[in-house]
Design a protein around this motif. Structure first.
Motif, PDB file in Angstrom:
ATOM      1  N   GLN A  29       4.446  -4.629   9.290  1.00  0.00           N
ATOM      2  CA  GLN A  29       3.509  -4.110   8.303  1.00  0.00           C
ATOM      3  C   GLN A  29       3.842  -2.647   8.018  1.00  0.00           C
ATOM      4  N   ALA A  30       4.126  -2.373   6.781  1.00  0.00           N
ATOM      5  CA  ALA A  30       4.552  -1.039   6.373  1.00  0.00           C
ATOM      6  C   ALA A  30       3.352  -0.240   5.882  1.00  0.00           C
ATOM      7  N   THR A  31       2.857   0.653   6.701  1.00  0.00           N
ATOM      8  CA  THR A  31       1.733   1.467   6.277  1.00  0.00           C
ATOM      9  C   THR A  31       2.156   2.481   5.214  1.00  0.00           C
ATOM     10  N   THR A  32       3.408   2.858   5.248  1.00  0.00           N
ATOM     11  CA  THR A  32       3.915   3.831   4.272  1.00  0.00           C
ATOM     12  C   THR A  32       5.251   3.346   3.725  1.00  0.00           C
ATOM     13  N   MET A  33       5.405   3.467   2.409  1.00  0.00           N
ATOM     14  CA  MET A  33       6.690   3.169   1.784  1.00  0.00           C
ATOM     15  C   MET A  33       7.113   4.368   0.953  1.00  0.00           C
ATOM     16  N   PHE A  34       8.412   4.565   0.908  1.00  0.00           N
ATOM     17  CA  PHE A  34       8.985   5.697   0.193  1.00  0.00           C
ATOM     18  C   PHE A  34       9.924   5.164  -0.885  1.00  0.00           C
ATOM     19  N   TRP A  35       9.933   5.845  -2.022  1.00  0.00           N
ATOM     20  CA  TRP A  35      10.869   5.502  -3.093  1.00  0.00           C
ATOM     21  C   TRP A  35      11.784   6.696  -3.346  1.00  0.00           C
ATOM     22  N   TYR A  36      13.090   6.385  -3.373  1.00  0.00           N
ATOM     23  CA  TYR A  36      14.102   7.414  -3.565  1.00  0.00           C
ATOM     24  C   TYR A  36      14.944   7.077  -4.797  1.00  0.00           C
ATOM     25  N   ARG A  37      15.543   8.113  -5.345  1.00  0.00           N
ATOM     26  CA  ARG A  37      16.502   7.925  -6.428  1.00  0.00           C
ATOM     27  C   ARG A  37      17.774   8.653  -6.026  1.00  0.00           C
ATOM     28  N   ASN A  51       1.055   5.006   0.397  1.00  0.00           N
ATOM     29  CA  ASN A  51       0.348   4.434   1.532  1.00  0.00           C
ATOM     30  C   ASN A  51      -0.473   3.258   1.038  1.00  0.00           C
ATOM     31  N   GLU A  52      -0.485   2.190   1.803  1.00  0.00           N
ATOM     32  CA  GLU A  52      -1.154   0.971   1.389  1.00  0.00           C
ATOM     33  C   GLU A  52      -2.599   1.239   1.021  1.00  0.00           C
ATOM     34  N   GLY A  53      -2.958   0.767  -0.166  1.00  0.00           N
ATOM     35  CA  GLY A  53      -4.334   0.856  -0.608  1.00  0.00           C
ATOM     36  C   GLY A  53      -4.742   2.178  -1.224  1.00  0.00           C
ATOM     37  N   SER A  54      -3.814   3.132  -1.319  1.00  0.00           N
ATOM     38  CA  SER A  54      -4.176   4.404  -1.939  1.00  0.00           C
ATOM     39  C   SER A  54      -3.128   4.795  -2.982  1.00  0.00           C
ATOM     40  N   LEU A  74       0.303  -4.511   2.813  1.00  0.00           N
ATOM     41  CA  LEU A  74       1.064  -3.861   3.880  1.00  0.00           C
ATOM     42  C   LEU A  74       2.518  -4.316   3.928  1.00  0.00           C
ATOM     43  N   THR A  75       2.885  -5.258   3.047  1.00  0.00           N
ATOM     44  CA  THR A  75       4.271  -5.719   3.053  1.00  0.00           C
ATOM     45  C   THR A  75       4.960  -5.579   1.700  1.00  0.00           C
ATOM     46  N   LEU A  76       4.269  -5.057   0.710  1.00  0.00           N
ATOM     47  CA  LEU A  76       4.861  -5.012  -0.626  1.00  0.00           C
ATOM     48  C   LEU A  76       4.498  -3.726  -1.352  1.00  0.00           C
ATOM     49  N   SER A  77       5.546  -3.077  -1.879  1.00  0.00           N
ATOM     50  CA  SER A  77       5.349  -1.962  -2.802  1.00  0.00           C
ATOM     51  C   SER A  77       6.244  -2.220  -4.001  1.00  0.00           C
ATOM     52  N   THR A  78       5.764  -1.843  -5.184  1.00  0.00           N
ATOM     53  CA  THR A  78       6.572  -2.001  -6.384  1.00  0.00           C
ATOM     54  C   THR A  78       6.696  -0.667  -7.118  1.00  0.00           C
ATOM     55  N   LEU A  79       7.873  -0.497  -7.711  1.00  0.00           N
ATOM     56  CA  LEU A  79       8.140   0.656  -8.568  1.00  0.00           C
ATOM     57  C   LEU A  79       8.435   0.111  -9.955  1.00  0.00           C
ATOM     58  N   THR A  80       7.677   0.539 -10.945  1.00  0.00           N
ATOM     59  CA  THR A  80       7.932   0.132 -12.319  1.00  0.00           C
ATOM     60  C   THR A  80       8.397   1.337 -13.121  1.00  0.00           C
ATOM     61  N   VAL A  81       9.601   1.223 -13.661  1.00  0.00           N
ATOM     62  CA  VAL A  81      10.124   2.254 -14.549  1.00  0.00           C
ATOM     63  C   VAL A  81       9.697   1.870 -15.957  1.00  0.00           C
ATOM     64  N   THR A  82       8.766   2.615 -16.514  1.00  0.00           N
ATOM     65  CA  THR A  82       8.209   2.262 -17.819  1.00  0.00           C
ATOM     66  C   THR A  82       9.036   2.888 -18.946  1.00  0.00           C
ATOM     67  N   SER A  83       9.196   2.118 -20.026  1.00  0.00           N
ATOM     68  CA  SER A  83       9.932   2.589 -21.192  1.00  0.00           C
ATOM     69  C   SER A  83      11.228   3.288 -20.750  1.00  0.00           C
ATOM     70  N   ALA A  84      12.065   2.507 -20.097  1.00  0.00           N
ATOM     71  CA  ALA A  84      13.278   3.087 -19.503  1.00  0.00           C
ATOM     72  C   ALA A  84      14.215   3.627 -20.576  1.00  0.00           C
ATOM     73  N   HIS A  85      14.880   4.719 -20.259  1.00  0.00           N
ATOM     74  CA  HIS A  85      15.879   5.320 -21.133  1.00  0.00           C
ATOM     75  C   HIS A  85      17.169   5.512 -20.351  1.00  0.00           C
ATOM     76  N   ALA A  96      10.605   1.721   4.264  1.00  0.00           N
ATOM     77  CA  ALA A  96       9.286   1.373   4.760  1.00  0.00           C
ATOM     78  C   ALA A  96       9.138   1.850   6.192  1.00  0.00           C
ATOM     79  N   ARG A  97       7.942   2.245   6.508  1.00  0.00           N
ATOM     80  CA  ARG A  97       7.673   2.765   7.843  1.00  0.00           C
ATOM     81  C   ARG A  97       6.416   2.106   8.388  1.00  0.00           C
ATOM     82  N   ALA A  98       6.520   1.647   9.630  1.00  0.00           N
ATOM     83  CA  ALA A  98       5.349   1.084  10.282  1.00  0.00           C
ATOM     84  C   ALA A  98       4.514   2.222  10.847  1.00  0.00           C
ATOM     85  N   GLY A  99       3.328   1.891  11.291  1.00  0.00           N
ATOM     86  CA  GLY A  99       2.493   2.914  11.891  1.00  0.00           C
ATOM     87  C   GLY A  99       2.658   2.938  13.395  1.00  0.00           C
TER      88      GLY A  99
END
Lengths: 117, 109
Positions: A29-37, A51-54, A74-85, A96-99
Protein backbone atom coordinates in the motif's frame (compact mmCIF):
# COMPACT_ATOMS: atom_id res chain seq x y z
CA UNK A 1 10.73 -7.13 -3.84
CA UNK A 2 7.99 -4.55 -4.13
CA UNK A 3 6.75 -3.80 -7.62
CA UNK A 4 5.34 -0.64 -9.11
CA UNK A 5 3.58 -0.98 -12.44
CA UNK A 6 3.34 2.03 -14.73
CA UNK A 7 1.15 2.07 -17.81
CA UNK A 8 1.40 2.79 -20.67
CA UNK A 9 5.12 2.47 -21.33
CA UNK A 10 4.89 4.60 -24.43
CA UNK A 11 2.25 6.89 -25.88
CA UNK A 12 2.16 8.98 -29.01
CA UNK A 13 -0.65 11.50 -29.27
CA UNK A 14 -1.76 14.51 -31.23
CA UNK A 15 -1.38 18.01 -29.87
CA UNK A 16 -4.40 19.06 -27.84
CA UNK A 17 -5.37 15.62 -26.60
CA UNK A 18 -5.17 14.46 -22.99
CA UNK A 19 -3.12 11.51 -21.84
CA UNK A 20 -3.56 9.51 -18.66
CA UNK A 21 -0.70 7.58 -17.06
CA UNK A 22 -1.36 5.05 -14.33
CA UNK A 23 0.94 4.03 -11.50
CA UNK A 24 0.04 1.01 -9.39
CA UNK A 25 1.73 -0.53 -6.40
CA UNK A 26 1.19 -4.25 -6.87
CA UNK A 27 2.07 -5.79 -3.53
CA UNK A 28 2.06 -3.00 -1.00
CA UNK A 29 0.00 0.00 0.00
CA UNK A 30 1.55 3.23 -1.19
CA UNK A 31 0.72 6.04 1.19
CA UNK A 32 2.71 8.44 -0.96
CA UNK A 33 3.37 8.50 -4.69
CA UNK A 34 5.72 10.78 -6.56
CA UNK A 35 5.62 11.88 -10.19
CA UNK A 36 8.81 12.83 -11.99
CA UNK A 37 9.65 14.13 -15.42
CA UNK A 38 12.93 13.59 -17.18
CA UNK A 39 14.16 15.36 -20.30
CA UNK A 40 16.93 13.77 -22.43
CA UNK A 41 20.28 13.54 -20.68
CA UNK A 42 18.92 15.32 -17.61
CA UNK A 43 18.17 14.16 -14.12
CA UNK A 44 14.73 13.37 -12.80
CA UNK A 45 12.70 16.39 -11.76
CA UNK A 46 10.00 16.00 -9.16
CA UNK A 47 6.68 17.30 -10.43
CA UNK A 48 4.37 16.52 -7.54
CA UNK A 49 3.85 14.46 -4.43
CA UNK A 50 0.51 12.82 -3.80
CA UNK A 51 -0.78 11.31 -0.60
CA UNK A 52 -3.76 8.98 -0.76
CA UNK A 53 -7.02 10.78 -0.30
CA UNK A 54 -5.63 14.30 -0.37
CA UNK A 55 -4.68 16.88 -2.98
CA UNK A 56 -1.29 16.60 -4.59
CA UNK A 57 1.49 19.00 -3.69
CA UNK A 58 3.06 20.44 -6.83
CA UNK A 59 6.62 21.65 -7.20
CA UNK A 60 7.25 25.23 -8.15
CA UNK A 61 6.73 25.83 -11.83
CA UNK A 62 4.51 22.79 -12.41
CA UNK A 63 1.00 23.72 -13.53
CA UNK A 64 -1.54 21.80 -11.48
CA UNK A 65 -4.28 22.38 -14.05
CA UNK A 66 -2.04 21.01 -16.77
CA UNK A 67 -0.86 17.94 -14.88
CA UNK A 68 -3.80 16.49 -12.97
CA UNK A 69 -2.90 13.99 -10.29
CA UNK A 70 -5.36 11.68 -8.61
CA UNK A 71 -4.43 9.30 -5.79
CA UNK A 72 -7.80 7.76 -5.09
CA UNK A 73 -6.59 4.55 -3.46
CA UNK A 74 -3.56 3.18 -1.67
CA UNK A 75 -2.49 1.29 -4.78
CA UNK A 76 -3.25 3.66 -7.65
CA UNK A 77 -2.23 7.14 -8.68
CA UNK A 78 -2.86 8.69 -12.08
CA UNK A 79 -1.24 11.58 -13.89
CA UNK A 80 -3.26 13.21 -16.67
CA UNK A 81 -1.47 15.53 -19.06
CA UNK A 82 -4.28 17.77 -20.27
CA UNK A 83 -4.26 19.37 -23.72
CA UNK A 84 -0.80 18.01 -24.40
CA UNK A 85 1.60 19.99 -26.57
CA UNK A 86 4.94 19.04 -28.13
CA UNK A 87 6.83 20.68 -25.26
CA UNK A 88 5.19 18.16 -22.90
CA UNK A 89 7.02 15.34 -24.70
CA UNK A 90 9.16 13.76 -22.04
CA UNK A 91 9.75 10.66 -19.95
CA UNK A 92 7.40 10.49 -16.97
CA UNK A 93 8.22 8.23 -14.01
CA UNK A 94 6.28 7.47 -10.88
CA UNK A 95 7.50 6.10 -7.61
CA UNK A 96 5.63 4.79 -4.61
CA UNK A 97 6.46 4.70 -0.96
CA UNK A 98 4.90 2.66 1.79
CA UNK A 99 4.41 4.03 5.25
CA UNK A 100 5.76 2.85 8.58
CA UNK A 101 9.16 1.22 8.71
CA UNK A 102 9.49 1.26 4.91
CA UNK A 103 8.85 4.97 4.59
CA UNK A 104 12.35 5.75 3.33
CA UNK A 105 12.17 3.27 0.46
CA UNK A 106 10.82 4.36 -2.90
CA UNK A 107 9.96 1.90 -5.63
CA UNK A 108 10.01 3.16 -9.18
CA UNK A 109 7.81 2.43 -12.14
CA UNK A 110 9.38 1.68 -15.51
CA UNK A 111 8.36 5.05 -16.90
CA UNK A 112 6.16 6.35 -19.71
CA UNK A 113 7.64 7.97 -22.79
CA UNK A 114 5.22 10.59 -24.09
CA UNK A 115 5.58 11.94 -27.60
CA UNK A 116 3.20 14.73 -28.61
CA UNK A 117 3.01 15.38 -32.34
CA UNK B 1 20.93 24.28 0.44
CA UNK B 2 20.28 20.57 0.11
CA UNK B 3 22.51 19.32 -2.68
CA UNK B 4 23.77 16.06 -4.09
CA UNK B 5 26.94 15.90 -6.17
CA UNK B 6 28.04 12.89 -8.17
CA UNK B 7 31.34 12.13 -9.84
CA UNK B 8 32.40 11.37 -12.43
CA UNK B 9 29.70 12.50 -14.85
CA UNK B 10 30.90 10.08 -17.49
CA UNK B 11 33.01 6.96 -17.11
CA UNK B 12 34.23 4.58 -19.78
CA UNK B 13 36.07 1.42 -18.85
CA UNK B 14 37.04 -1.96 -20.22
CA UNK B 15 35.23 -5.13 -19.31
CA UNK B 16 36.54 -6.57 -16.07
CA UNK B 17 37.63 -3.30 -14.52
CA UNK B 18 36.69 -2.25 -10.99
CA UNK B 19 34.35 0.73 -11.10
CA UNK B 20 33.77 3.40 -8.44
CA UNK B 21 31.13 6.12 -8.57
CA UNK B 22 31.03 8.76 -5.85
CA UNK B 23 28.25 10.76 -4.26
CA UNK B 24 28.53 13.63 -1.78
CA UNK B 25 25.71 15.48 -0.10
CA UNK B 26 25.46 18.68 1.85
CA UNK B 27 23.53 18.04 5.06
CA UNK B 28 22.17 15.21 7.18
CA UNK B 29 20.11 12.54 5.48
CA UNK B 30 17.69 9.86 6.52
CA UNK B 31 18.43 7.62 3.53
CA UNK B 32 20.55 7.40 0.39
CA UNK B 33 19.57 5.48 -2.73
CA UNK B 34 21.61 4.19 -5.63
CA UNK B 35 19.53 3.82 -8.77
CA UNK B 36 20.29 2.37 -12.18
CA UNK B 37 18.69 3.68 -15.36
CA UNK B 38 19.12 1.79 -18.62
CA UNK B 39 18.83 3.42 -22.06
CA UNK B 40 15.16 2.43 -22.27
CA UNK B 41 14.52 4.66 -19.28
CA UNK B 42 13.27 2.33 -16.58
CA UNK B 43 14.77 2.83 -13.16
CA UNK B 44 15.88 0.05 -10.87
CA UNK B 45 16.60 0.67 -7.24
CA UNK B 46 19.94 -0.95 -6.41
CA UNK B 47 20.47 -0.02 -2.78
CA UNK B 48 19.04 2.01 0.02
CA UNK B 49 21.53 2.91 2.74
CA UNK B 50 21.45 4.82 5.97
CA UNK B 51 24.77 3.52 7.31
CA UNK B 52 27.58 1.06 6.64
CA UNK B 53 27.86 -1.13 3.59
CA UNK B 54 25.66 -3.31 1.44
CA UNK B 55 26.54 -5.91 -1.18
CA UNK B 56 24.47 -7.50 -3.89
CA UNK B 57 26.27 -9.70 -6.37
CA UNK B 58 29.01 -7.62 -8.01
CA UNK B 59 27.68 -4.38 -6.59
CA UNK B 60 28.82 -2.84 -3.33
CA UNK B 61 27.55 0.39 -1.80
CA UNK B 62 29.13 2.16 1.13
CA UNK B 63 28.22 5.27 3.06
CA UNK B 64 30.20 7.42 5.50
CA UNK B 65 27.73 9.50 7.47
CA UNK B 66 30.39 11.70 9.08
CA UNK B 67 31.94 12.60 5.73
CA UNK B 68 28.55 12.80 3.97
CA UNK B 69 29.80 10.57 1.19
CA UNK B 70 28.76 7.36 -0.50
CA UNK B 71 30.37 5.17 -3.12
CA UNK B 72 29.00 2.58 -5.50
CA UNK B 73 31.46 -0.07 -6.63
CA UNK B 74 31.11 -2.58 -9.42
CA UNK B 75 33.52 -5.50 -9.46
CA UNK B 76 34.38 -7.43 -12.65
CA UNK B 77 32.42 -4.96 -14.76
CA UNK B 78 30.53 -6.19 -17.80
CA UNK B 79 29.06 -4.42 -20.85
CA UNK B 80 25.56 -5.06 -19.49
CA UNK B 81 26.47 -2.80 -16.56
CA UNK B 82 26.44 0.13 -19.00
CA UNK B 83 23.77 2.50 -17.72
CA UNK B 84 23.29 5.76 -15.88
CA UNK B 85 23.80 5.42 -12.13
CA UNK B 86 22.00 7.93 -9.97
CA UNK B 87 22.53 8.82 -6.34
CA UNK B 88 19.47 10.17 -4.57
CA UNK B 89 18.98 11.19 -0.96
CA UNK B 90 16.16 11.94 1.42
CA UNK B 91 17.27 14.79 3.62
CA UNK B 92 16.31 14.70 7.28
CA UNK B 93 12.86 16.12 7.85
CA UNK B 94 11.92 15.86 4.16
CA UNK B 95 10.00 13.22 2.29
CA UNK B 96 11.11 13.75 -1.30
CA UNK B 97 14.24 12.51 -3.02
CA UNK B 98 16.94 14.88 -4.22
CA UNK B 99 18.86 13.46 -7.16
CA UNK B 100 22.45 13.73 -8.25
CA UNK B 101 23.07 14.49 -11.88
CA UNK B 102 23.91 10.87 -12.66
CA UNK B 103 26.99 9.04 -13.89
CA UNK B 104 26.90 7.62 -17.40
CA UNK B 105 28.89 4.38 -17.33
CA UNK B 106 30.02 2.63 -20.50
CA UNK B 107 31.77 -0.72 -20.30
CA UNK B 108 33.47 -1.78 -23.51
CA UNK B 109 34.00 -5.45 -24.32
Amino acid sequence: GAVVSQHPSRVICKSGTSVKIECRSLDFQATTMFWYRQFPKQSLMLMATSNEGSKATYEQGVEKDKFLINHASLTLSTLTVTSAHPEDSSFYICSARAGGFAKNIQYFGAGTRLSVL
Amino acid sequence: KNEVEQSPQNLTAQEGEFITINCSYSVGISALHWLQQHPGGGIVSLFMLSSGKKKHGRLIATINIQEKHSSLHITASHPRDSAVYICAVTFQGAQKLVFGQGTRLTINP
